[in-house]
Design an enzyme around this catalytic site. Structure first.
Site, PDB file in Angstrom:
ATOM      1  N   LYS A  43     -14.545   4.276 -29.050  1.00 16.93           N
ATOM      2  CA  LYS A  43     -13.891   3.536 -29.884  1.00 16.93           C
ATOM      3  C   LYS A  43     -12.373   3.630 -29.919  1.00 16.93           C
ATOM      4  CE  LYS A  43     -17.845   4.724 -33.259  1.00 16.93           C
ATOM      5  NZ  LYS A  43     -18.183   6.449 -32.720  1.00 16.93           N
ATOM      6  N   GLY A  63     -29.457   6.201 -31.172  1.00 19.29           N
ATOM      7  CA  GLY A  63     -28.078   6.576 -30.510  1.00 19.29           C
ATOM      8  C   GLY A  63     -27.892   8.027 -30.955  1.00 19.29           C
ATOM      9  N   TYR A 109     -12.638  11.550 -32.274  1.00 22.26           N
ATOM     10  CA  TYR A 109     -13.404  12.414 -32.395  1.00 22.26           C
ATOM     11  C   TYR A 109     -12.768  14.067 -31.418  1.00 22.26           C
ATOM     12  CZ  TYR A 109     -17.030   9.410 -34.005  1.00 22.26           C
ATOM     13  OH  TYR A 109     -17.647   8.277 -34.765  1.00 22.26           O
ATOM     14  N   HIS A 122     -12.341   1.045 -34.074  1.00 20.25           N
ATOM     15  CA  HIS A 122     -13.092   2.189 -34.877  1.00 20.25           C
ATOM     16  C   HIS A 122     -13.028   1.738 -36.352  1.00 20.25           C
ATOM     17  CE1 HIS A 122     -13.906   6.566 -34.829  1.00 20.25           C
ATOM     18  NE2 HIS A 122     -14.390   6.215 -35.875  1.00 20.25           N
ATOM     19  N   ASP A 169     -22.936   8.079 -28.704  1.00 17.90           N
ATOM     20  CA  ASP A 169     -21.845   7.226 -29.662  1.00 17.90           C
ATOM     21  C   ASP A 169     -20.742   8.246 -29.654  1.00 17.90           C
ATOM     22  OD1 ASP A 169     -21.198   4.969 -31.460  1.00 17.90           O
ATOM     23  OD2 ASP A 169     -20.679   6.686 -32.509  1.00 17.90           O
ATOM     24  N   GLY A 174     -25.098  10.728 -32.451  1.00 16.02           N
ATOM     25  CA  GLY A 174     -23.783  10.662 -32.674  1.00 16.02           C
ATOM     26  C   GLY A 174     -23.137  11.927 -32.629  1.00 16.02           C
ATOM     27  N   PRO A 231     -30.133   1.202 -26.518  1.00 11.03           N
ATOM     28  CA  PRO A 231     -31.203   2.119 -26.719  1.00 11.03           C
ATOM     29  C   PRO A 231     -31.148   2.577 -28.041  1.00 11.03           C
ATOM     30  CG  PRO A 231     -30.172   2.705 -24.790  1.00 11.03           C
ATOM     31  CD  PRO A 231     -29.313   1.511 -25.456  1.00 11.03           C
ATOM     32  N   GLY A 262     -27.583 -10.193 -23.232  1.00 12.92           N
ATOM     33  CA  GLY A 262     -28.649  -9.984 -22.691  1.00 12.92           C
ATOM     34  C   GLY A 262     -28.999  -8.312 -22.298  1.00 12.92           C
TER      35      GLY A 262
END
Ligand code: A2P
Length: 331
Positions: free
Chosen positions: A77, A16, A48, A110, A43, A18, A13, A9
């Site tokens: 992730k 994204g 990272y 990931h 994201d 990155g 958006p 539901g």
């Protein structure tokens, strides 16, 4: 706000933003600029190692009144070295703390491939590559992720670098099914079979490297890699529509119902990419067909991010992608 409706539901958006391998000196300003020009989806990933920078930028954007927490969609992730039940909650809590956001909108594995948590070498040696095993490794991890949803730490779950075959197997046993899968996706890796399967099974697709990752490091370059932004077809439609090649690639992704995750730390290109994905313009049916025809998914020829860092011992990287798998029935 442009978005894709999810099977729980919520609305995801488009596009994204990155954050993989961004220049750390530019990342804070880039995230604030992205939010200022309209991005509502960021994201991120523990892997990272920059979530604290993204988090500081989100805080500044909220404090400046550019956005509220509730208006943002924040994804993080779980790293391959954290694919063990006892490691899931600490990893999730660290991402939430670094990002300073209270809860995540989306938490995803990931890679389906696990790496020994004790390993620190990159790429991991063969002995540390634990591979993909739904029953023994992946599902116990997923159960912890489901518990995190129950606890209110995260609002939806997903899988990155997975395939329709692995997703179908997960959906068959998940109490809380994934709402989305994140994969490399651009016109040269359009993956029409995955797109059709995902649509039939209520799974949204987010696409990384939507521009073909033109600035990626040499370690991620191989002979034969596609040059997405240099494609004659994309250049021709860029000329025809008066938009940039990047905007054509991003509009194609959004117009076919997927969610591109372009990366940039350049303010002009951040704005350009947002306008490309969700500006009030569209590609003709003829352009969509021509772009779709650039697909080189068969045999994974168009794949830039091959995943060989995580290929289990003895497996070729192509084996990881369950190439050409087609469902005989919907999951
Ligand atoms: P920069 O940060 O200097 O803008 P992908 O999203 O496919 O992984 O590609 C990201 C790479 O593409 C980055 O090196 C980024 O560099 C570059 N890039 C981002 N947006 C654009 C654009 N609109 N045109 C050309 N290159 C872009």
């Amino acid at each position: 706000m442009a978005g894709v409706k999810l099977n729980n539901g919520a609305t995801l958006p488009v596009p994204g933003f990155g954050t993989w391998r961004c220049d750390v000196a530019l990342l804070h300003a880039a995230v604030v600029h992205a939010i200022r020009v309209g991005y509502r989806h960021i994201d991120c990933a523990g892997l990272y190692r920059n979530e604290h920078i993204v988090g500081a930028a989100i805080k500044d954007a909220i404090d400046a009144g550019l956005v509220t927490r509730e208006e943002l969609w924040i994804t993080s992730k779980l790293a391959p070295t954290q694919m063990e039940p006892a490691l899931v909650l600490p990893a999730l809590q660290k991402s939430i703390a670094d990002l300073g956001v209270g809860y995540l909108d989306h938490y995803i594995t990931h890679w389906p491939y696990a790496v020994d948590p004790a390993n620190t070498a990159s790429p991991a040696p063969d002995a540390a590559r634990l591979g993909y095993d739904l029953q023994a490794i992946y599902l116990p991890v997923w159960r912890e992720m489901e518990a995190a949803v129950d606890a209110g730490l995260v609002r939806s779950l997903g899988c990155s670098n997975s395939t329709a075959k692995k997703l179908a197997a997960l959906i068959a046993v998940a109490r809380i099914p994934p709402v989305a899968v994140q994969v490399e996706m651009h016109p040269c890796l359009a993956q029409p079979k995955l797109v059709a399967w995902a649509a039939a099974n209520g799974i949204a697709i987010t696409g990384y490297c939507p521009l073909g990752s033109p600035g990626r490091p040499d370690a991620y370059r191989a002979e034969g890699d596609p040059d997405v932004l240099g494609s004659d077809v994309i250049l021709a439609f860029a000329k025809e529509t008066g938009h940039s090649p990047a905007q054509v690639a991003l509009k194609w992704a959004a117009q076919r119902g997927t969610v591109p995750l372009p990366r940039s730390t350049n303010p002009g290109r951040i704005s350009e990419n947002f306008e490309g994905a969700c500006g009030a313009w569209s590609l003709s049916a003829e352009a969509m067909t021509a772009l779709e025809a650039l697909d080189r998914s068969t045999g994974s020829v168009g794949r830039i991010m091959k995943g060989d860092n995580f290929a289990p011992a003895g497996a070729a990287w192509r084996d990881m992608w369950d190439a050409e798998w087609e469902p005989t029935a919907t999951a």
